[in-house]
Structures are given as C-alpha cells and as structure tokens.
Design an enzyme around this catalytic site. Structure first.
Site, PDB file in Angstrom:
ATOM      1  CB  SER A  15      -2.352   2.490  -4.887  1.00 30.52           C
ATOM      2  OG  SER A  15      -3.432   1.748  -4.399  1.00 30.52           O
ATOM      3  CG  HIS A 106     -12.291  -4.240   5.974  1.00 28.79           C
ATOM      4  ND1 HIS A 106     -11.173  -4.851   6.508  1.00 28.79           N
ATOM      5  CD2 HIS A 106     -13.078  -5.231   5.512  1.00 28.79           C
ATOM      6  CE1 HIS A 106     -11.295  -6.154   6.375  1.00 28.79           C
ATOM      7  NE2 HIS A 106     -12.437  -6.410   5.766  1.00 28.79           N
TER       8      HIS A 106
HETATM    9  C1  GAR Z   1      -6.652  -1.549   0.333  1.00 28.81           C
HETATM   10  O1  GAR Z   1      -7.492  -2.277  -0.526  1.00 28.81           O
HETATM   11  C2  GAR Z   1      -7.248  -1.495   1.726  1.00 28.81           C
HETATM   12  O2  GAR Z   1      -8.638  -1.496   1.731  1.00 28.81           O
HETATM   13  C3  GAR Z   1      -6.706  -2.748   2.333  1.00 28.81           C
HETATM   14  O3  GAR Z   1      -5.376  -2.829   1.877  1.00 28.81           O
HETATM   15  C4  GAR Z   1      -5.335  -2.291   0.563  1.00 28.81           C
HETATM   16  C5  GAR Z   1      -4.122  -1.390   0.448  1.00 28.81           C
HETATM   17  O4  GAR Z   1      -3.914  -1.020  -0.877  1.00 28.81           O
HETATM   18  N1  GAR Z   1      -6.794  -2.717   3.771  1.00 28.81           N
HETATM   19  C6  GAR Z   1      -7.004  -3.808   4.507  1.00 28.81           C
HETATM   20  O5  GAR Z   1      -7.077  -4.920   4.020  1.00 28.81           O
HETATM   21  C7  GAR Z   1      -7.113  -3.565   5.994  1.00 28.81           C
HETATM   22  N2  GAR Z   1      -7.644  -4.714   6.671  1.00 28.81           N
HETATM   23  P1  GAR Z   1      -2.890   0.134  -1.240  1.00 28.81           P
HETATM   24  O6  GAR Z   1      -1.623  -0.117  -0.435  1.00 28.81           O
HETATM   25  O7  GAR Z   1      -2.679   0.018  -2.701  1.00 28.81           O
HETATM   26  O8  GAR Z   1      -3.542   1.445  -0.843  1.00 28.81           O
END
Ligand code: GAR
Length: 189
Positions: A15, A106
């Site tokens: 997303s 993060h």
């Molecule tokens: C996000 O919240 C990002 O900050 C996190 O994964 C999610 C991905 O969401 N990243 C981590 O946890 C890295 N350690 P998305 O796929 O909906 O963009």
C-alpha cells in the site's frame, strides 16, 4: 531537468508503494523505474499490474548469493532505492554500491522496536504490550545492521489504551502515507 529514478522494494501488500506511485504520477520529473519483491505472490505485484509499472520477483539466491539483484538495479539506474515494507536484510554488495541511497521506513519510533523480527504487526503488538502512549514512523538510511542507519525523519501519533493492534497499524499507515512520499521527494530533488 534530468528525470530522477526511483526503485522500490516491497514484500507484502504494497500500500505504501501504491501511495508513492500515486504521489509521483503528476510529477513527470520522477520516474518509478521498477518495484522488486522477494515474494512471488505478494499483493504488491497485483498493484504493479494495475498501475502499469515494472514488477519483478527475485528469490533468496538472487538476492543474497549473487550479483543478480545488483545487476538489475544497475540496469534500472536508481537515484534512490526505497524499502517500503521490505523484510529481508540488505546484503553488503547492495549497501556498498548504493551508499546513502537506500532508504527504509520502519513502523515505530526507532531506536525502540527495531531489529530482526520487528516488522509489521509484531511491532504494533510489542508497542501495545508495553502500553506505550505514542508510536510513529522512522524513515532512515539503510546500513548493514537492521534499523540502525541515520534517521532522516520521524513522525508520532498518540495511542489510546483502547486501541487494538489493528488500530495502531492503521494510525501508523496514515503517517506513512502522509510523510513517506514527501520525504522521498525532498531527498530526490
Ligand atoms: C509498513 O507499515 C512498513 O512500515 C512496514 O511494513 C508495512 C508495509 O505495509 N515495514 C517494516 O515493518 C520493516 N521492518 P504495506 O505493504 O501496506 O506498504
């Protein structure tokens, strides 16, 4: 002015990738050169199809034991590499070739709640378990240790005791959508 090129890495839903792509849609001086994922069935690849951008899958061998991903990156010529929900540790060959050019987001206020195993809802669960009153996002450069590179930007949000893990995740995502594209744009231009 020369067009700046972004390459995005993502492992899951994507997303943030979609939000970043949409942000730069009406900015012709920035091109999304490609989106790379380590998960064959990641939802981010469906988003790439829908958004008409290059989506590429690579496996662990290509990433960790060869220069395959490095060679793909060289051909994509990124000005900046963005980790938007990417869960594997970045290998030395990429860090050496792109010093201060790899940026991660993060979903917590580093240095708290970082390190191996701290991703997605694991982070939000730990934040809830510790009854934190606030959480947030950290956008930072990537070095060879998980979540330890120089911090570029942080933003906070308050947590109510009644907030569920999903509520916390939602609040953090809203911050990510608001700030990540703007910070990337600032770094690029
Ligand atoms: C996000 O919240 C990002 O900050 C996190 O994964 C999610 C991905 O969401 N990243 C981590 O946890 C890295 N350690 P998305 O796929 O909906 O963009």
């Amino acid at each position: 002015m020369k067009t700046k090129r972004l390459v995005l890495f993502a492992s899951g839903s994507g997303s943030n990738v979609e939000n970043i792509v949409q942000h730069f849609n009406d900015r012709p001086n920035v091109t999304i050169a490609g989106v790379l994922t380590n998960k064959r069935d990641a939802k981010v690849l469906d988003r790439c199809n829908r958004l008409n951008i290059n989506g590429l899958y690579f496996n662990k061998n290509a990433f960790q034991k060869s220069d395959c991903v490095l060679n793909i990156l060289k051909s994509l010529q990124p000005d900046l590499i963005i980790l938007a929900g990417f869960l594997w540790k970045i290998p030395e060959n990429l860090i050496q070739n792109y010093p201060n050019k790899i940026v991660n987001i993060h979903p917590a206020l580093l240095p708290k709640y970082g390190g191996k195993g701290m991703y997605g809802n694991h982070v939000h669960q730990a934040v809830k378990d510790n009854s934190e009153l606030e959480t947030g996002i950290t956008i930072h450069y990537v070095n060879k240790n998980y979540d330890e590179g120089a911090i570029i930007h942080q933003a906070k949000t308050a947590i109510a005791p009644s907030d569920s893990v999903a509520d916390i995740a939602n609040k953090v995502h809203q911050l990510e959508y608001e700030f990540f594209p703007k910070v990337i744009e600032k770094l690029l231009l």
